[in-house]
Design a protein around this motif. Sequence first.
Motif, PDB file in Angstrom:
ATOM      1  N   ARG A 193       0.846  -1.203   0.000  1.00 19.26           N
ATOM      2  CA  ARG A 193       0.000   0.000   0.000  1.00 19.26           C
ATOM      3  C   ARG A 193       0.880   1.251   0.000  1.00 19.26           C
ATOM      4  O   ARG A 193       0.613   2.216  -0.709  1.00 19.26           O
ATOM      5  CB  ARG A 193      -0.924  -0.021   1.228  1.00 19.26           C
ATOM      6  CG  ARG A 193      -2.018  -1.068   1.120  1.00 19.26           C
ATOM      7  CD  ARG A 193      -2.716  -1.288   2.432  1.00 19.26           C
ATOM      8  NE  ARG A 193      -1.765  -1.848   3.405  1.00 19.26           N
ATOM      9  CZ  ARG A 193      -1.971  -1.920   4.704  1.00 19.26           C
ATOM     10  NH1 ARG A 193      -3.098  -1.471   5.224  1.00 19.26           N
ATOM     11  NH2 ARG A 193      -1.065  -2.450   5.500  1.00 19.26           N
ATOM     12  N   ALA A 194       1.949   1.195   0.794  1.00 18.28           N
ATOM     13  CA  ALA A 194       2.839   2.366   0.873  1.00 18.28           C
ATOM     14  C   ALA A 194       3.503   2.626  -0.486  1.00 18.28           C
ATOM     15  O   ALA A 194       3.703   3.778  -0.878  1.00 18.28           O
ATOM     16  CB  ALA A 194       3.884   2.149   1.957  1.00 18.28           C
ATOM     17  N   TYR A 196       2.189   1.881  -3.443  1.00 18.85           N
ATOM     18  CA  TYR A 196       1.188   2.467  -4.347  1.00 18.85           C
ATOM     19  C   TYR A 196       1.009   3.954  -4.046  1.00 18.85           C
ATOM     20  O   TYR A 196       0.890   4.766  -4.958  1.00 18.85           O
ATOM     21  CB  TYR A 196      -0.156   1.738  -4.224  1.00 18.85           C
ATOM     22  CG  TYR A 196      -0.182   0.382  -4.924  1.00 18.85           C
ATOM     23  CD1 TYR A 196       0.352   0.228  -6.214  1.00 18.85           C
ATOM     24  CD2 TYR A 196      -0.758  -0.739  -4.317  1.00 18.85           C
ATOM     25  CE1 TYR A 196       0.321  -1.007  -6.854  1.00 18.85           C
ATOM     26  CE2 TYR A 196      -0.800  -1.967  -4.958  1.00 18.85           C
ATOM     27  CZ  TYR A 196      -0.260  -2.102  -6.222  1.00 18.85           C
ATOM     28  OH  TYR A 196      -0.290  -3.317  -6.852  1.00 18.85           O
ATOM     29  N   ARG A 197       1.025   4.301  -2.743  1.00 18.18           N
ATOM     30  CA  ARG A 197       0.905   5.744  -2.388  1.00 18.18           C
ATOM     31  C   ARG A 197       2.072   6.518  -2.965  1.00 18.18           C
ATOM     32  O   ARG A 197       1.914   7.596  -3.521  1.00 18.18           O
ATOM     33  CB  ARG A 197       0.884   5.911  -0.870  1.00 18.18           C
ATOM     34  CG  ARG A 197      -0.461   5.658  -0.289  1.00 18.18           C
ATOM     35  CD  ARG A 197      -0.572   6.034   1.193  1.00 18.18           C
ATOM     36  NE  ARG A 197      -1.729   5.336   1.710  1.00 18.18           N
ATOM     37  CZ  ARG A 197      -1.681   4.246   2.470  1.00 18.18           C
ATOM     38  NH1 ARG A 197      -0.520   3.760   2.890  1.00 18.18           N
ATOM     39  NH2 ARG A 197      -2.794   3.654   2.833  1.00 18.18           N
ATOM     40  N   MET A 198       3.267   5.948  -2.837  1.00 16.02           N
ATOM     41  CA  MET A 198       4.456   6.629  -3.361  1.00 16.02           C
ATOM     42  C   MET A 198       4.346   6.806  -4.883  1.00 16.02           C
ATOM     43  O   MET A 198       4.646   7.885  -5.408  1.00 16.02           O
ATOM     44  CB  MET A 198       5.718   5.821  -3.039  1.00 16.02           C
ATOM     45  CG  MET A 198       6.967   6.428  -3.667  1.00 16.02           C
ATOM     46  SD  MET A 198       8.338   5.273  -3.792  1.00 16.02           S
ATOM     47  CE  MET A 198       7.783   4.207  -5.111  1.00 16.02           C
ATOM     48  N   LYS A 200       1.804   7.106  -6.723  1.00 14.07           N
ATOM     49  CA  LYS A 200       0.851   8.182  -7.036  1.00 14.07           C
ATOM     50  C   LYS A 200       1.523   9.541  -6.811  1.00 14.07           C
ATOM     51  O   LYS A 200       1.441  10.426  -7.664  1.00 14.07           O
ATOM     52  CB  LYS A 200      -0.372   8.016  -6.142  1.00 14.07           C
ATOM     53  CG  LYS A 200      -1.544   8.865  -6.541  1.00 14.07           C
ATOM     54  CD  LYS A 200      -2.688   8.602  -5.560  1.00 14.07           C
ATOM     55  CE  LYS A 200      -3.865   9.501  -5.836  1.00 14.07           C
ATOM     56  NZ  LYS A 200      -4.573   9.124  -7.060  1.00 14.07           N
ATOM     57  N   ILE A 201       2.202   9.660  -5.693  1.00 14.89           N
ATOM     58  CA  ILE A 201       2.836  10.951  -5.355  1.00 14.89           C
ATOM     59  C   ILE A 201       3.879  11.344  -6.402  1.00 14.89           C
ATOM     60  O   ILE A 201       3.982  12.509  -6.774  1.00 14.89           O
ATOM     61  CB  ILE A 201       3.478  10.880  -3.943  1.00 14.89           C
ATOM     62  CG1 ILE A 201       2.388  10.834  -2.876  1.00 14.89           C
ATOM     63  CG2 ILE A 201       4.413  12.074  -3.697  1.00 14.89           C
ATOM     64  CD1 ILE A 201       2.889  10.423  -1.490  1.00 14.89           C
ATOM     65  N   ASP A 236      -5.667   0.811  -5.329  1.00 23.20           N
ATOM     66  CA  ASP A 236      -6.145   1.788  -4.355  1.00 23.20           C
ATOM     67  C   ASP A 236      -5.594   1.417  -2.983  1.00 23.20           C
ATOM     68  O   ASP A 236      -6.063   0.460  -2.358  1.00 23.20           O
ATOM     69  CB  ASP A 236      -7.680   1.762  -4.359  1.00 23.20           C
ATOM     70  CG  ASP A 236      -8.262   2.746  -3.360  1.00 23.20           C
ATOM     71  OD1 ASP A 236      -7.484   3.377  -2.610  1.00 23.20           O
ATOM     72  OD2 ASP A 236      -9.492   2.875  -3.329  1.00 23.20           O
ATOM     73  N   PRO A 237      -4.624   2.168  -2.482  1.00 19.11           N
ATOM     74  CA  PRO A 237      -3.968   1.791  -1.225  1.00 19.11           C
ATOM     75  C   PRO A 237      -4.932   1.764  -0.046  1.00 19.11           C
ATOM     76  O   PRO A 237      -4.684   1.056   0.948  1.00 19.11           O
ATOM     77  CB  PRO A 237      -2.899   2.868  -1.032  1.00 19.11           C
ATOM     78  CG  PRO A 237      -3.208   3.963  -1.999  1.00 19.11           C
ATOM     79  CD  PRO A 237      -4.063   3.386  -3.070  1.00 19.11           C
ATOM     80  N   ASP A 238      -6.058   2.495  -0.154  1.00 16.80           N
ATOM     81  CA  ASP A 238      -6.978   2.529   0.989  1.00 16.80           C
ATOM     82  C   ASP A 238      -8.020   1.407   0.951  1.00 16.80           C
ATOM     83  O   ASP A 238      -8.777   1.229   1.909  1.00 16.80           O
ATOM     84  CB  ASP A 238      -7.677   3.897   1.049  1.00 16.80           C
ATOM     85  CG  ASP A 238      -6.646   5.006   1.254  1.00 16.80           C
ATOM     86  OD1 ASP A 238      -5.681   4.776   2.027  1.00 16.80           O
ATOM     87  OD2 ASP A 238      -6.776   6.068   0.619  1.00 16.80           O
TER      88      ASP A 238
END
Length: 270
Positions: A193-194, A196-198, A200-201, A236-238
Amino acid sequence: MQKHITETTEYLISKGFDKPEIGIVLGTGLGKLIDDIEITAEAHYNNIPYFPLATVEFHTGKLIFGTLAGKKVVVMQGRFHLYEGYDFVDITYPIRIMHQLGIQKLLVSNAAGAINLDYKKGDIMIIDDHINLQGGSPLAFKGVSQFGERFADMSAPYDANMIATIEKIAADHNIDIQKGVYASVVGPQLETRAEYRMLKIIGADAVGMSTVPEVIVANHLSLPCLAVSVLTDECDPDNLAPVDIEDIIAVAGKAEPKMITLFSELIKTL
Ligand code: HPA
C-alpha cells in the motif's frame, strides 16, 4: 555484442524473417493479435542463438513473422522480464534484433496496475512518459556508444505522431482510452500500500514490470515507439484487495479485442 546480433539476425533471416517493417511486443494476456497475422515464419526463443531462455509459463515465447494489415511485422509473443532473473541487456536483446532485421517502428503492450484511480480495470492507457524504478539501465554496459549516444535523450520517448494517430483511431472506433505515465518496477511481487501511495505521489498513472527497458533501447537506436497498457487492476492503497494473477490475465484478455483494433488500425497508417 554486435557479432552476436549479426549471428542471431542471420539465423532469423535464414528462417524466413524477411525485412519486417514493424516490431511488436505482446504483453501478458495479449497474445491473440497473432490470430490476425498471416504467419510465414516463426522461431521459438529457445532455438534462437543468443536469445535468453524463456521461462514464464504464461508466455509461449516465440518470435513470429508475417503480414498484418498489409505490413510485414515481427512479433514477440511473450517477452523477457527482469523478475525472471535476466539482466537488462538480456531482456532488451530482442529489440536490438528486431532493429537489425530492419523495423522502422516499435509497438509495445503490457498489463499494468492503475495508480490513477480515475482509470478503471479493463481500460487501455497510452503511455506518454515513464518513470524507471528498476534500478538500472539497459544502456549501462561497456561499448554502448557503438550503438548510439551513451547519454541517450529521453525528452520524448514515445512517438507523438503515433500517439495522435492512435487517439484518433480510438475515437473513430468508440474505444475509450486513457493516457499517462507508466512506472516500471522489477517485481515479481506486487506493491505494498505504501508503494502504491508513493507511485501516485511521484506522478505515475500505471505500474508494471516491463516495457521501460525496451523503450530505452528503442530510443537509443532512434526507433520510434508506441506503448499501450491494459489496466488490469486498480491499485487503491486505501481499499487494497489481494491481487490475483489469474484475474490480471483474464482482464487483459477481455481488453484484448480493443488493443487488437488499435494496433491493426495503427499499422495500416504506418
Ligand atoms: N503492479 C505491478 N505490475 C502489475 C500490476 C501491479 O499492480 N498489475 C499488472 N501488472
